[in-house]
Design an enzyme around this catalytic site. Structure first.
Site, mmCIF file in Angstrom:
data_model
loop_
_atom_site.group_PDB
_atom_site.id
_atom_site.type_symbol
_atom_site.label_atom_id
_atom_site.label_comp_id
_atom_site.label_asym_id
_atom_site.label_seq_id
_atom_site.Cartn_x
_atom_site.Cartn_y
_atom_site.Cartn_z
ATOM 1 N N LEU A 146 0.892 -1.114 -0.135
ATOM 2 C CA LEU A 146 0.048 0.087 0.131
ATOM 3 C C LEU A 146 0.953 1.282 0.126
ATOM 4 O O LEU A 146 1.860 1.350 0.553
ATOM 5 C CB LEU A 146 -0.965 -0.058 1.275
ATOM 6 C CG LEU A 146 -1.974 -0.950 1.311
ATOM 7 C CD1 LEU A 146 -2.603 -1.072 2.839
ATOM 8 C CD2 LEU A 146 -2.839 -1.121 0.166
ATOM 9 N N ASP A 147 0.455 2.282 -0.571
ATOM 10 C CA ASP A 147 1.256 3.717 -0.743
ATOM 11 C C ASP A 147 1.582 4.080 0.883
ATOM 12 O O ASP A 147 0.538 3.677 1.795
ATOM 13 C CB ASP A 147 0.327 4.712 -1.396
ATOM 14 C CG ASP A 147 0.439 4.361 -2.596
ATOM 15 O OD1 ASP A 147 1.167 3.422 -3.400
ATOM 16 O OD2 ASP A 147 -0.355 5.063 -3.627
ATOM 17 N N LYS A 148 2.232 4.831 1.073
ATOM 18 C CA LYS A 148 2.907 5.199 2.615
ATOM 19 C C LYS A 148 1.634 5.822 3.108
ATOM 20 O O LYS A 148 1.302 5.528 4.230
ATOM 21 C CB LYS A 148 4.044 6.304 2.312
ATOM 22 C CG LYS A 148 4.223 6.839 3.990
ATOM 23 C CD LYS A 148 5.356 7.534 3.597
ATOM 24 C CE LYS A 148 5.817 8.272 5.110
ATOM 25 N NZ LYS A 148 7.010 9.276 5.025
#
Length: 364
Positions: A146-148
């Site tokens: 998942l993106d940050k």
């Protein structure tokens, strides 16, 4: 095993990375020198063709790994040194677990925590996974990302066998993911499909993606529906990515003129709402459903982070409406009128983007 050729299917979350990076993620025991030698001698192949360490790979491709040196003998193989974690770090990563069984953990990743490390990223979830291994168990392995700044359900495999099975599910598109997002404005088509190819945006060093309907664009499809709307100010939407391109949901929603709230990287100032709405990214992996290696399914929902829940409450949205649509019920506007409206929304967003670029050049 060391005398056998192995084949691996590239997972959705490894789509677009270099082949040498794939080895570092998935077969770290095969060093760069070994991979380079395989390439020079024609033993390293992707979809049957000779490959080099710098080649970009795509989800679904088959990587052939030759047997020589693939695995060192167990007696001499260097053991990975476990990360020294503080008691607080161990307690923290264990607090994220929302599902556990012999094959997998599912974590509810908080926003602001990177999934994996990088040149400038030392604090990340992958570093903390030793806290889930215990004293003797194998170290859990990430099988997607998942993106940050995206929160929500993240699957971690507990065994190599489980990791292979889960990776196959992601690359074969049998895994299903549901995201919740808050977007600026309200899409004119309330239940639709965004089918726009994506590519890395030139001049950004690969840090950003954009819609590219030319030869560089890779197919990308996102199904969406509006759950609730706050007048014309904002909408709470459900998103189901049917492909796994980098930043796909963020770029697709921007492409139809409705950036995800808090996504300044893509939406600029248009991505922020006035008033009490948080400036953090409002994108959350709400639900994950995937086949279990031992039969049955893992089907988990992740609770919203505090800032997202507060925004829904501030806008008067009813949380009970979010999970109302069965996951297998895929209905979207494929009528000529629905397609026309979707195309019109994309065109309008692009005109606005070009207008903004011209204004920037005048004042630059």
């Amino acid at each position: 095993m060391s005398g056998e050729v192995r084949q691996f299917t590239v997972a959705a979350d490894d789509d677009g990375i270099r082949l040498d990076r794939w080895f570092k993620r998935n077969l770290p025991e095969a060093g760069f020198g070994q991979v380079s030698r395989w390439a020079r001698t024609g033993q390293l192949r992707v979809d049957g063709r000779r490959a080099t360490p710098g080649d970009r790979i795509e989800a679904g491709q088959i990587i052939r790994v030759p047997p020589q040196g693939e695995e060192a003998p167990a007696a001499v193989r260097p053991q990975r040194k476990r990360e020294a974690l503080s008691e607080d770090e161990v307690e923290f990563v264990r607090s994220l677990v929302i599902h556990a069984d012999p094959a997998a953990f599912v974590l509810n990743k908080p926003p602001g925590l990177a999934t994996q490390g990088g040149t400038k990223t030392k604090d990340h979830l992958d570093r903390l996974l030793d806290g889930l291994a215990g004293e003797t168990a194998a170290r859990p392995k990430l099988v997607h990302r998942l993106d940050k700044d995206t929160s929500g359900a993240l699957l971690v495999a507990r065994t190599p066998r489980a990791a292979a099975a889960f990776s196959k599910s992601f690359s074969g598109r049998t895994a299903r993911k549901v995201y919740w997002a808050l977007v600026a404005g309200v899409p004119s088509v309330e239940d639709g499909m965004i089918d726009l190819p994506l590519a890395k945006q030139p001049g950004t060093g690969g840090e950003k993606m954009h819609v590219d309907e030319g030869e560089n664009g890779q197919p990308a499809r996102t199904r969406y529906r509006v759950i609730e709307r706050a007048g014309n100010r904002a909408a709470w939407v459900e998103l189901q990515p049917l492909t796994g391109r980098t930043h796909q949901l963020r770029v697709h929603m921007l492409a139809i003129g409705h950036p995800i709230v808090g996504d300044g990287k893509y939406g600029g100032q248009d991505a922020f709402l006035t008033g009490t709405i948080s400036r953090k990214l409002h994108l959350h992996a709400r639900r994950l459903r995937i086949d279990h290696p031992d039969g049955g399914r893992i089907d988990v929902t992740a609770e919203l982070p505090e800032h997202f829940a507060a925004s829904l409450a501030s806008l008067g949205f009813d949380p009970a409406l979010g999970d109302a649509l069965p996951l297998d019920e895929i209905k979207f506007s494929e009528t000529p009128e629905g397609k026309r409206k979707a195309a019109s929304a994309v065109a309008k967003a692009r005109r606005k983007e070009r207008k903004g670029e011209r204004r920037s050049r005048r004042h630059g």
